[in-house]
Design a protein around this motif. Structure first.
Motif, PDB file in Angstrom:
ATOM      1  N   ARG A   7      -4.439   5.733   4.264  1.00 15.40           N
ATOM      2  CA  ARG A   7      -4.875   6.138   5.606  1.00 15.40           C
ATOM      3  C   ARG A   7      -4.947   4.962   6.584  1.00 15.40           C
ATOM      4  O   ARG A   7      -4.987   5.179   7.792  1.00 15.40           O
ATOM      5  CB  ARG A   7      -6.218   6.858   5.512  1.00 15.40           C
ATOM      6  N   GLY A   8      -4.966   3.757   6.045  1.00 16.64           N
ATOM      7  CA  GLY A   8      -4.850   2.606   6.945  1.00 16.64           C
ATOM      8  C   GLY A   8      -3.483   2.589   7.615  1.00 16.64           C
ATOM      9  O   GLY A   8      -3.360   2.349   8.820  1.00 16.64           O
ATOM     10  N   LEU A   9      -2.463   2.881   6.837  1.00 13.68           N
ATOM     11  CA  LEU A   9      -1.105   2.963   7.372  1.00 13.68           C
ATOM     12  C   LEU A   9      -0.932   4.208   8.245  1.00 13.68           C
ATOM     13  O   LEU A   9      -0.359   4.142   9.335  1.00 13.68           O
ATOM     14  CB  LEU A   9      -0.102   2.997   6.202  1.00 13.68           C
ATOM     15  N   ALA A  10      -1.429   5.321   7.777  1.00 18.42           N
ATOM     16  CA  ALA A  10      -1.178   6.595   8.464  1.00 18.42           C
ATOM     17  C   ALA A  10      -1.900   6.691   9.800  1.00 18.42           C
ATOM     18  O   ALA A  10      -1.358   7.198  10.784  1.00 18.42           O
ATOM     19  CB  ALA A  10      -1.596   7.766   7.568  1.00 18.42           C
ATOM     20  N   TYR A  11      -3.152   6.190   9.838  1.00 16.09           N
ATOM     21  CA  TYR A  11      -3.998   6.418  11.025  1.00 16.09           C
ATOM     22  C   TYR A  11      -4.709   5.159  11.525  1.00 16.09           C
ATOM     23  O   TYR A  11      -5.522   5.256  12.437  1.00 16.09           O
ATOM     24  CB  TYR A  11      -5.072   7.473  10.696  1.00 16.09           C
ATOM     25  N   GLY A  12      -4.450   4.007  10.912  1.00 20.07           N
ATOM     26  CA  GLY A  12      -5.250   2.831  11.258  1.00 20.07           C
ATOM     27  C   GLY A  12      -6.689   3.024  10.812  1.00 20.07           C
ATOM     28  O   GLY A  12      -7.613   2.482  11.423  1.00 20.07           O
ATOM     29  N   ASP A  13      -6.880   3.781   9.744  1.00 21.01           N
ATOM     30  CA  ASP A  13      -8.203   4.175   9.282  1.00 21.01           C
ATOM     31  C   ASP A  13      -8.766   3.091   8.354  1.00 21.01           C
ATOM     32  O   ASP A  13      -8.790   3.250   7.138  1.00 21.01           O
ATOM     33  CB  ASP A  13      -8.087   5.528   8.566  1.00 21.01           C
ATOM     34  N   GLY A  14      -9.196   1.994   8.965  1.00 18.25           N
ATOM     35  CA  GLY A  14      -9.722   0.884   8.190  1.00 18.25           C
ATOM     36  C   GLY A  14     -10.060  -0.287   9.096  1.00 18.25           C
ATOM     37  O   GLY A  14     -10.072  -0.156  10.324  1.00 18.25           O
ATOM     38  N   ARG A  20      -9.532   3.310   4.206  1.00 19.47           N
ATOM     39  CA  ARG A  20     -10.265   4.408   3.577  1.00 19.47           C
ATOM     40  C   ARG A  20      -9.607   4.818   2.272  1.00 19.47           C
ATOM     41  O   ARG A  20     -10.164   5.617   1.518  1.00 19.47           O
ATOM     42  CB  ARG A  20     -10.350   5.604   4.533  1.00 19.47           C
ATOM     43  N   LEU A  58      -8.339  -1.140  12.560  1.00 20.92           N
ATOM     44  CA  LEU A  58      -6.884  -1.295  12.458  1.00 20.92           C
ATOM     45  C   LEU A  58      -6.115  -0.623  13.603  1.00 20.92           C
ATOM     46  O   LEU A  58      -4.890  -0.606  13.578  1.00 20.92           O
ATOM     47  CB  LEU A  58      -6.393  -0.747  11.112  1.00 20.92           C
ATOM     48  N   VAL A  75       0.855  -1.190   0.000  1.00 17.45           N
ATOM     49  CA  VAL A  75       0.000   0.000   0.000  1.00 17.45           C
ATOM     50  C   VAL A  75       0.891   1.241   0.000  1.00 17.45           C
ATOM     51  O   VAL A  75       1.975   1.239   0.587  1.00 17.45           O
ATOM     52  CB  VAL A  75      -0.976   0.045   1.197  1.00 17.45           C
ATOM     53  N   PRO A  76       0.429   2.293  -0.674  1.00 20.47           N
ATOM     54  CA  PRO A  76       1.255   3.495  -0.787  1.00 20.47           C
ATOM     55  C   PRO A  76       1.403   4.220   0.554  1.00 20.47           C
ATOM     56  O   PRO A  76       0.597   4.051   1.460  1.00 20.47           O
ATOM     57  CB  PRO A  76       0.483   4.355  -1.792  1.00 20.47           C
ATOM     58  N   PHE A  77       2.439   5.013   0.624  1.00 22.98           N
ATOM     59  CA  PHE A  77       2.771   5.818   1.802  1.00 22.98           C
ATOM     60  C   PHE A  77       1.570   6.614   2.316  1.00 22.98           C
ATOM     61  O   PHE A  77       1.414   6.783   3.521  1.00 22.98           O
ATOM     62  CB  PHE A  77       3.902   6.775   1.406  1.00 22.98           C
ATOM     63  N   ASP A  78       0.734   7.109   1.400  1.00 24.27           N
ATOM     64  CA  ASP A  78      -0.351   7.992   1.840  1.00 24.27           C
ATOM     65  C   ASP A  78      -1.645   7.237   2.149  1.00 24.27           C
ATOM     66  O   ASP A  78      -2.697   7.859   2.321  1.00 24.27           O
ATOM     67  CB  ASP A  78      -0.608   9.091   0.792  1.00 24.27           C
TER      68      ASP A  78
END
Lengths: 285, 285
Positions: A18-25, A85, A141, A13-16
C-alpha cells in the motif's frame, strides 16, 4: 499496539504494497555518524506520531534500535527508513490483518560543506502546498507536491525552492525547513506547520532548545529579515545568500541579497548554525 | 516523447522506485470483459494526461495495447495498471535518465450486482479533500486522503463515503464518482473536479455523451435531489438508497432516504444507469 512487521533491508516491495499503491506509509532520512544515528529520538517520535495518525500499527522501538545503522561503519552515512501499511486490502479499505512493512538502506554521505559558509541561492516556487491539517507535519509518502515543486528548476546554482501554501503563507523549502532572523524580535523564526509542510527533526530540536520560534508569516517576513537559512538534519544549516523570485514574464526577477560576510548577518547565522551543527557534529564556518 | 519503460507484470518494485518513495506515478483500474478492456481509450487518455502533467515520459500506446488484458480469458477481470517515474534521483530532484516503471496485474472480478437494484447506504465523511488544482482529476499515487476517509467506517452496510473539499463543496466518494438528479433542471449533475478529486473514466464517458453535467455544488444539492448515485467504471452505477450524516456527538445522525421503487426515482436512476451499464456490459435492473 505492537505490530508484527515484515522487514527486509532494502528488498523490493510487492505489487500490492500500500505504500506503492497509495503512498500509505511514512519515511525518515537519518544522518548516521560513526555508527550513531543522530537526532534518533526525534526521528522515532515523528515516525511514531505518523504511524498513529495514519492508523498503522506501531512496532516496538527495538525493531528500529536493532537496525544496522547502530554501531556499524565509520564516517557519515544516510539511513533511509521506509514504513508502509503493508500488503493488501480491497481498494482503500484497510486490510484486516495489517502487517506493516519496513525497509531501510544505508548509503555513504558527504554534506555540501562549502554551503555552510558561502551560503546558497534559493528561489520562490510557483507551486503551492495544499492545506491538510490532519496530515500536516508528517513525513508521509504522498510527496508529489515536493516532486512537482522541485521540477521547476534545473540550474544547479539554485540550491532550494521556497514554498508557500495556497493562502500565500510561507511554509518550507522542497526538502528543507526555512528560518529567518527577525530584526525587531532579534530571534530566529520558522513557519508554523499546522496546515501543511514537513516538521523536520532538526527544526523540532531547535524549537525545543528555544533557538527557533514558530510563526505564521508571508514571504515579506523573509524579505525584511536580517538573515535567512534553509536547514535539515542531513545537510545542516545553509545561510541564504540570494533569494530570487521570478515575476510575470515581462519583468526581471526580484532579487534579495544577504551579504554573509557582514557582521550582523554573520552573527545572526551563527545563532542558528552553532546549536544546529552541535547536534549534527558539523563545524561552524 | 517516447519512453524506455521497464515493465514486468506484477513483479516487485525496488526500494528506490519513486512510486514507492513519493507516490510519484499514476494508476488505472480497468474492467476487462472477455479479454476486452472497457473504456480503454478513456483510461489511456487519463493516464497519458497524468504522465504529461507529472512530467513522466509517455510510452507509446503499443506498450499498453500489448498487455495480456487483451484477448485473454473470458468473463470479468480487473486490470490494475501502475506506472511510476522509475528509480532514483537525489531526493525529489528528477533522475537524469527517467525510465518509467510499468506494473500490472489481472484479477478475476465479480461486481456487486445486487446493489444496482437495491441501492446502497452512503455516509458523509468528516475528512476533507485539500485543493490542488495542478493535480486535480488525476489518478496519481498520492491517495492518503482516500485511505484516511475510508478508515472512518467499518460497517459493511455502508457502501461508500461522500467527500467534500476544504471549502465544503461536494466532490466524490472515496473510490467512486457521485451524481444526483436535479429536480428543476431534470438532468444528472456531477461535481466539477477542477480543485480536487479523481476524474473517473465512466464519468468522463457520460459527460461526453451528454448524460452528465458538471457543476459546483454543496451537499444541499444532493439532499434536494430526486435521486443520487455513486458509480465507477468497475462497479457500474449504484443508486443511493440512504445517506447518513453523523452530526456532533449529542444529536442523532441525519438520514435522507430515497425510495428506489417509486416511479420518479426509478426513472431518474434509469437515465444514468442505462447508458452507463451499456458501456460496461452490465444489465439494468
Amino acid at each position: 499496539m505492537n505490530a508484527h512487521v515484515h522487514s527486509g533491508g532494502d528488498a523490493p516491495v510487492p505489487f500490492d504494497d500500500r505504500g506503492l499503491a497509495y503512498g500509505d506509509g511514512l519515511f525518515e532520512t537519518v544522518l548516521v555518524r560513526d555508527g550513531a544515528p543522530l537526532l534518533w529520538e526525534a526521528h522515532l517520535a515523528r515516525l511514531q506520531a505518523g504511524l498513529e495518525r495514519l492508523g498503522i500499527p506501531t512496532p516496538g522501538r527495538e525493531i528500529f534500535d536493532a537496525l544496522p545503522a547502530h554501531g556499524v561503519g565509520c564516517g557519515l552515512m544516510i539511513l533511509k527508513l521506509l514504513m508502509t501499511r503493508g500488503s493488501g486490502g480491497r481498494g482503500y479499505q484497510l486490510p484486516e490483518n495489517m502487517q506493516p512493512r519496513l525497509r531501510w538502506r544505508m548509503t555513504p554521505f558527504t554534506p555540501q560543506a562549502d554551503r555552510w559558509q558561502t551560503g546558497v541561492t534559493v528561489r520562490s516556487c510557483h507551486w503551492r502546498l495544499p492545506r491538510q491539517r490532519a496530515l500536516a507535519g508528517l513525513k508521509h509518502l504522498n510527496r508529489l507536491d515536493n516532486v512537482m515543486a522541485r521540477q521547476e528548476w534545473t540550474d544547479p546554482a539554485i540550491a532550494e525552492g521556497l514554498l508557500c501554501d495556497t493562502e500565500g503563507l510561507l511554509i518550507e523549502a522542497t526538502a528543507m525547513n526555512l528560518a529567518w532572523f527577525d530584526r525587531e524580535q532579534r530571534c530566529w523564526m520558522t513557519p508554523r506547520l499546522h496546515h501543511c509542510g514537513v516538521a523536520g527533526t532538526l527544526r523540532q530540536a531547535l524549537l525545543e532548545a528555544g533557538v527557533l520560534t514558530e510563526i505564521e508569516a508571508s514571504p515579506e517576513a523573509l524579505a525584511n529579515a536580517e538573515a535567512g537559512c534553509v536547514f535539515n538534519s542531513v545537510q545542516g544549516v545553509w545561510p541564504i545568500e540570494q533569494w530570487v523570485s521570478e515575476q510575470q514574464s515581462d519583468t526581471p526577477p526580484l532579487r534579495r541579497t544577504w551579504h554573509l560576510e557582514e557582521q550582523p548577518v554573520r552573527e545572526a547565522v551563527k545563532r542558528l548554525q552553532v546549536p544546529a551543527h552541535a547536534l549534527l557534529g558539523y563545524p561552524v564556518q
